[in-house]
Design an enzyme around this catalytic site. Structure first.
Site, PDB file in Angstrom:
ATOM      1  N   ASP A  20     -11.087  -7.157 -12.094  1.00 28.35           N
ATOM      2  CA  ASP A  20     -10.200  -7.358 -10.935  1.00 28.35           C
ATOM      3  C   ASP A  20      -8.743  -7.238 -11.371  1.00 28.35           C
ATOM      4  O   ASP A  20      -8.165  -8.201 -11.898  1.00 28.35           O
ATOM      5  CB  ASP A  20     -10.450  -8.729 -10.299  1.00 28.35           C
ATOM      6  CG  ASP A  20      -9.636  -8.900  -9.037  1.00 28.35           C
ATOM      7  OD1 ASP A  20      -9.953  -8.231  -8.042  1.00 28.35           O
ATOM      8  OD2 ASP A  20      -8.660  -9.678  -9.056  1.00 28.35           O
ATOM      9  N   GLU A  22      -4.678  -7.060 -11.095  1.00 25.59           N
ATOM     10  CA  GLU A  22      -3.542  -7.427 -10.242  1.00 25.59           C
ATOM     11  C   GLU A  22      -2.415  -6.454 -10.573  1.00 25.59           C
ATOM     12  O   GLU A  22      -2.341  -5.939 -11.695  1.00 25.59           O
ATOM     13  CB  GLU A  22      -3.089  -8.867 -10.488  1.00 25.59           C
ATOM     14  CG  GLU A  22      -4.162  -9.932 -10.265  1.00 25.59           C
ATOM     15  CD  GLU A  22      -4.753  -9.956  -8.865  1.00 25.59           C
ATOM     16  OE1 GLU A  22      -4.027  -9.638  -7.900  1.00 25.59           O
ATOM     17  OE2 GLU A  22      -5.948 -10.290  -8.741  1.00 25.59           O
ATOM     18  N   ASP A 124      -9.636  -1.005  -7.224  1.00 26.79           N
ATOM     19  CA  ASP A 124      -9.377  -1.146  -8.658  1.00 26.79           C
ATOM     20  C   ASP A 124      -9.620   0.154  -9.432  1.00 26.79           C
ATOM     21  O   ASP A 124      -8.773   0.569 -10.224  1.00 26.79           O
ATOM     22  CB  ASP A 124     -10.259  -2.267  -9.232  1.00 26.79           C
ATOM     23  CG  ASP A 124      -9.941  -3.603  -8.597  1.00 26.79           C
ATOM     24  OD1 ASP A 124      -9.165  -4.371  -9.164  1.00 26.79           O
ATOM     25  OD2 ASP A 124     -10.475  -3.879  -7.496  1.00 26.79           O
ATOM     26  N   HIS A 181      -6.253 -14.420  -5.982  1.00 23.47           N
ATOM     27  CA  HIS A 181      -5.276 -13.420  -6.447  1.00 23.47           C
ATOM     28  C   HIS A 181      -4.780 -13.666  -7.872  1.00 23.47           C
ATOM     29  O   HIS A 181      -3.848 -13.003  -8.318  1.00 23.47           O
ATOM     30  CB  HIS A 181      -4.094 -13.265  -5.487  1.00 23.47           C
ATOM     31  CG  HIS A 181      -4.527 -12.923  -4.093  1.00 23.47           C
ATOM     32  ND1 HIS A 181      -5.168 -11.745  -3.779  1.00 23.47           N
ATOM     33  CD2 HIS A 181      -4.438 -13.620  -2.934  1.00 23.47           C
ATOM     34  CE1 HIS A 181      -5.437 -11.726  -2.481  1.00 23.47           C
ATOM     35  NE2 HIS A 181      -5.013 -12.861  -1.945  1.00 23.47           N
ATOM     36  N   ASP A 186     -10.290 -14.601  -9.888  1.00 27.39           N
ATOM     37  CA  ASP A 186     -11.025 -13.713  -8.975  1.00 27.39           C
ATOM     38  C   ASP A 186     -12.291 -13.170  -9.650  1.00 27.39           C
ATOM     39  O   ASP A 186     -13.341 -13.056  -9.020  1.00 27.39           O
ATOM     40  CB  ASP A 186     -10.140 -12.533  -8.528  1.00 27.39           C
ATOM     41  CG  ASP A 186      -9.112 -12.925  -7.463  1.00 27.39           C
ATOM     42  OD1 ASP A 186      -9.226 -14.029  -6.884  1.00 27.39           O
ATOM     43  OD2 ASP A 186      -8.192 -12.109  -7.200  1.00 27.39           O
TER      44      ASP A 186
HETATM   45  P1  AMP Z   1      -6.477  -8.985  -5.206  1.00 24.73           P
HETATM   46  O1  AMP Z   1      -7.434  -8.488  -6.261  1.00 24.73           O
HETATM   47  O2  AMP Z   1      -7.062  -9.137  -3.875  1.00 24.73           O
HETATM   48  O3  AMP Z   1      -5.910 -10.260  -5.751  1.00 24.73           O
HETATM   49  O4  AMP Z   1      -5.301  -7.933  -5.051  1.00 24.73           O
HETATM   50  C1  AMP Z   1      -4.975  -6.980  -5.992  1.00 24.73           C
HETATM   51  C2  AMP Z   1      -3.544  -6.547  -5.836  1.00 24.73           C
HETATM   52  O5  AMP Z   1      -3.336  -6.031  -4.526  1.00 24.73           O
HETATM   53  C3  AMP Z   1      -2.508  -7.654  -5.979  1.00 24.73           C
HETATM   54  O6  AMP Z   1      -2.168  -7.913  -7.318  1.00 24.73           O
HETATM   55  C4  AMP Z   1      -1.339  -7.036  -5.237  1.00 24.73           C
HETATM   56  O7  AMP Z   1      -0.703  -6.069  -6.020  1.00 24.73           O
HETATM   57  C5  AMP Z   1      -2.018  -6.317  -4.082  1.00 24.73           C
HETATM   58  N1  AMP Z   1      -2.072  -7.192  -2.892  1.00 24.73           N
HETATM   59  C6  AMP Z   1      -3.089  -8.012  -2.534  1.00 24.73           C
HETATM   60  N2  AMP Z   1      -2.806  -8.666  -1.376  1.00 24.73           N
HETATM   61  C7  AMP Z   1      -1.562  -8.247  -1.019  1.00 24.73           C
HETATM   62  C8  AMP Z   1      -0.694  -8.530   0.072  1.00 24.73           C
HETATM   63  N3  AMP Z   1      -1.036  -9.401   1.036  1.00 24.73           N
HETATM   64  N4  AMP Z   1       0.511  -7.894   0.130  1.00 24.73           N
HETATM   65  C9  AMP Z   1       0.875  -7.028  -0.824  1.00 24.73           C
HETATM   66  N5  AMP Z   1       0.095  -6.708  -1.888  1.00 24.73           N
HETATM   67  C10 AMP Z   1      -1.106  -7.302  -1.989  1.00 24.73           C
HETATM   68 MG    MG Z   2      -7.456 -10.291  -7.569  1.00 27.74          MG
HETATM   69 MG    MG Z   3      -9.021  -7.455  -6.436  1.00 27.17          MG
END
Ligand code: AMP
Ligand code: MG
Ligand code: MG
Length: 210
Positions: A20, A22, A124, A181, A186
């Site tokens: 996962d 970021e 990803d 996040h 995650d």
């Molecule tokens: P996640 O694996 O769901 O935590 O998200 C992966 C990446 O997507 C994060 O590190 C952000 O770069 C981007 N991301 C996720 N949610 C948002 C959001 N609400 N607004 C902007 N970027 C986001």
């Molecule tokens: Mg994440």
């Molecule tokens: Mg993710």
């Protein structure tokens, strides 16, 4: 007592790698290009669905080296954590060392056992990894060009589309660890989801390709 391995159907893999990423981000206007800032992977035994090893590094972005307040708030990653970290290609080299130490690939990147990645969604490995690799002129290794999207595994088994990882955590009544996040948190929560889907008798199939 029942052997743990007997809870699950035999899979077509020896190991799963839960991943996962970021990345740098902002809101309401997204950053472009986004760059990977956290690179966490869990090695899961496909017989027991237990975590056997963990790779976890933060990554220093180079195009937008200063994290936005939004990004820090979303991911929990603060500026010092990326400032003190290696750049992407260095972290990727360490990741490949880790894969070799775990006897998953040889020094020529050839798989030694049957393994594949599991992600929540296709972003990803379909979007951010290809973008990041293009930015640094790195060729994506073959073993990362196909993967299992857990949302598709779930849909296969349960017959409806889960809109998010948070939905899946709630659906299975999982007590989530850490914060949403955070890449590593995650991953652990995704591992719990993967285990629950396997308990339903699921056999994991590749659903994403580059
Ligand atoms: P996640 O694996 O769901 O935590 O998200 C992966 C990446 O997507 C994060 O590190 C952000 O770069 C981007 N991301 C996720 N949610 C948002 C959001 N609400 N607004 C902007 N970027 C986001
Ligand atoms: Mg994440
Ligand atoms: Mg993710």
């Amino acid at each position: 007592m029942q052997n743990n391995a007997k809870q699950f159907h035999e899979q077509n893999f020896d190991y799963f790698l839960i991943l996962d990423f970021e990345a740098t981000c902002d809101s309401p206007r997204q950053i472009y290009p986004m760059e990977i800032i956290e690179f966490p992977v869990l090695k899961i035994n496909a017989k027991t669905f237990e975590v056997e090893d963990e790779f976890h590094r933060y990554v220093r972005p180079t195009i937008n080296p200063i994290l936005s307040p939004f990004c820090t708030q979303l991911t929990g990653i603060i500026q010092e954590m990326v400032d003190d970290s290696d750049r992407f290609y260095q972290v990727f080299n360490k990741f490949e060392d880790w894969l070799q130490q775990n006897k998953l690939i040889d020094e020529k990147q050839n798989p030694l056992v049957r393994f594949t990645f599991i992600t929540c969604g296709d972003w990803d490995l379909k979007k951010i990894l290809p973008l990041q690799c293009r930015l640094v002129g790195y060729e994506i290794p073959k073993y990362m060009t196909h993967w299992i999207n857990v949302k598709k595994s779930f849909t296969d088994q349960v017959r409806h589309w889960p809109k998010s990882q948070a939905y899946l955590v709630e659906y299975f009544g999982i007590t989530a660890i850490g914060r949403a996040h955070s890449g590593i948190d995650d991953c652990y929560n995704l591992a719990a989801i993967v285990r629950e889907i396997a308990k339903l008798g699921h056999i994991n199939l590749i659903y994403g390709w580059l």
